[in-house]
Design a protein around this motif. Sequence first.
Motif, short mmCIF file in Angstrom:
data_model
loop_
_atom_site.label_atom_id
_atom_site.label_comp_id
_atom_site.label_asym_id
_atom_site.label_seq_id
_atom_site.Cartn_x
_atom_site.Cartn_y
_atom_site.Cartn_z
N LEU A 128 18.93 32.20 -39.39
CA LEU A 128 17.88 30.73 -40.20
C LEU A 128 18.67 29.69 -40.30
O LEU A 128 19.81 29.96 -40.79
CB LEU A 128 17.96 31.23 -41.62
N VAL A 129 18.03 28.66 -39.67
CA VAL A 129 18.02 27.00 -39.77
C VAL A 129 17.52 26.75 -40.91
O VAL A 129 16.18 26.54 -40.66
CB VAL A 129 17.89 26.92 -38.41
N GLY A 238 13.07 40.38 -34.92
CA GLY A 238 11.40 41.04 -34.79
C GLY A 238 11.45 39.45 -35.45
O GLY A 238 9.55 39.45 -35.35
N GLY A 239 11.76 38.21 -35.46
CA GLY A 239 11.28 36.92 -35.97
C GLY A 239 10.51 36.54 -37.20
O GLY A 239 10.11 35.43 -37.52
N GLY A 240 10.61 37.22 -38.18
CA GLY A 240 10.42 37.22 -39.70
C GLY A 240 11.76 37.68 -40.38
O GLY A 240 12.41 38.42 -40.13
N ALA A 241 11.60 36.95 -41.43
CA ALA A 241 12.99 37.01 -42.74
C ALA A 241 12.18 37.04 -43.32
O ALA A 241 10.68 37.14 -44.43
CB ALA A 241 13.31 35.22 -43.04
N VAL A 290 12.93 30.87 -39.14
CA VAL A 290 13.83 31.58 -38.43
C VAL A 290 13.13 30.77 -36.58
O VAL A 290 12.46 30.73 -36.76
CB VAL A 290 12.75 33.06 -38.93
N ARG A 291 14.47 31.20 -36.45
CA ARG A 291 14.38 31.21 -34.95
C ARG A 291 14.71 32.52 -34.14
O ARG A 291 16.12 33.18 -34.70
CB ARG A 291 15.93 30.01 -34.90
N GLU A 292 14.07 33.56 -33.24
CA GLU A 292 13.64 34.80 -33.24
C GLU A 292 14.83 34.76 -31.82
O GLU A 292 15.12 33.85 -30.54
CB GLU A 292 11.86 34.98 -32.87
N GLY A 293 15.82 35.83 -32.42
CA GLY A 293 16.56 35.53 -31.00
C GLY A 293 17.57 35.00 -30.98
O GLY A 293 17.86 34.80 -29.38
N ALA A 294 17.65 34.04 -31.95
CA ALA A 294 18.93 32.93 -31.66
C ALA A 294 20.35 32.68 -31.28
O ALA A 294 20.62 32.24 -30.46
CB ALA A 294 18.57 31.84 -32.36
#
Length: 301
Positions: A128-129, A238-241, A290-294
């Motif tokens: 999370l950014v 998964g790309g979602g919070a 959300v930054r997926e797989g960051a």
Amino acid sequence: MATSDQLLVVIDPVARHGDGEAVRIAKDVLSAGATTKVCLPDGPEEFARALARRGSRRPVVIGDDRALLRAVSLLHRRRELAGCALSLVPVGVGDGSVSLARALGVPMGAVAAARAVLDGSERRLDLLVDDSDGVVLGALRIPPTGGADGHGAHGAGGAGGAGGAGGSGSAGEAGPQHQPHWLRTCQSLVRTLAARPARGTTPSAPGPARLRIEVDGRTLVDLDQPVTAVSITTGDGGGGARVEVRPASVGASAAPMEAVARTITVSGADFRYRADAVVGGPVRTRTWVVREGAWGLTLPG
């Protein structure tokens, strides 16, 4: 082993002073299984320089949740997270100091964690950014709960600071590496004592807050509905919070409102929040994306 057999082992000063035996054991296990360069930073600036000069070595942090958050924050601000897999050996003072590491799946115990560094594999995790470039690795809470310490939100995330997580010092402490050891120890003791409530007193719980909470552009809760708690939890790629809002209720408890979103905006009266191990605010509005797989963390296979 999974990646480079050259390790940069950065030992957080809180870990060195809090549990030197666990640090020694972890260092011995890592040195027996890989080529290691050990760094003993005395403050955030030295911690940042060590990471910046790591070269091709894989960074391993020996420390608590704040040390991990500091490392992720620094690499994020340098835009180097995508190509760097972090490893962690959790060593802290008390179980609460490594609760994030446990939730992420890092083994507890110096030997098990060090072996996971050597034999594990990288797992990409969501991040999370926020709109001021702060990061959240695990969970965010409004209002801040779980031992709020009063550090600013980016005491952990600044270029020289320490997810979430000041660890050995906050960004507001200018040049701690130039201070004598006895002075740093006294400052740490004063901060610890100042954060404790007076004996015989219990911190009062905050009342309901009026906040507007928007998820992916849709209003989940508006200002006319007071809430007692908001939590935002990152996913595992998964790309979602996961967003959970507990509205204030009269009589029986109201069911929480839930959503999964990629963008979350909270606004309203001045509010504070706890991002991992760090308290931020007060702010009137803040957006998290959300930054997926960051970012990558080495975990047991």
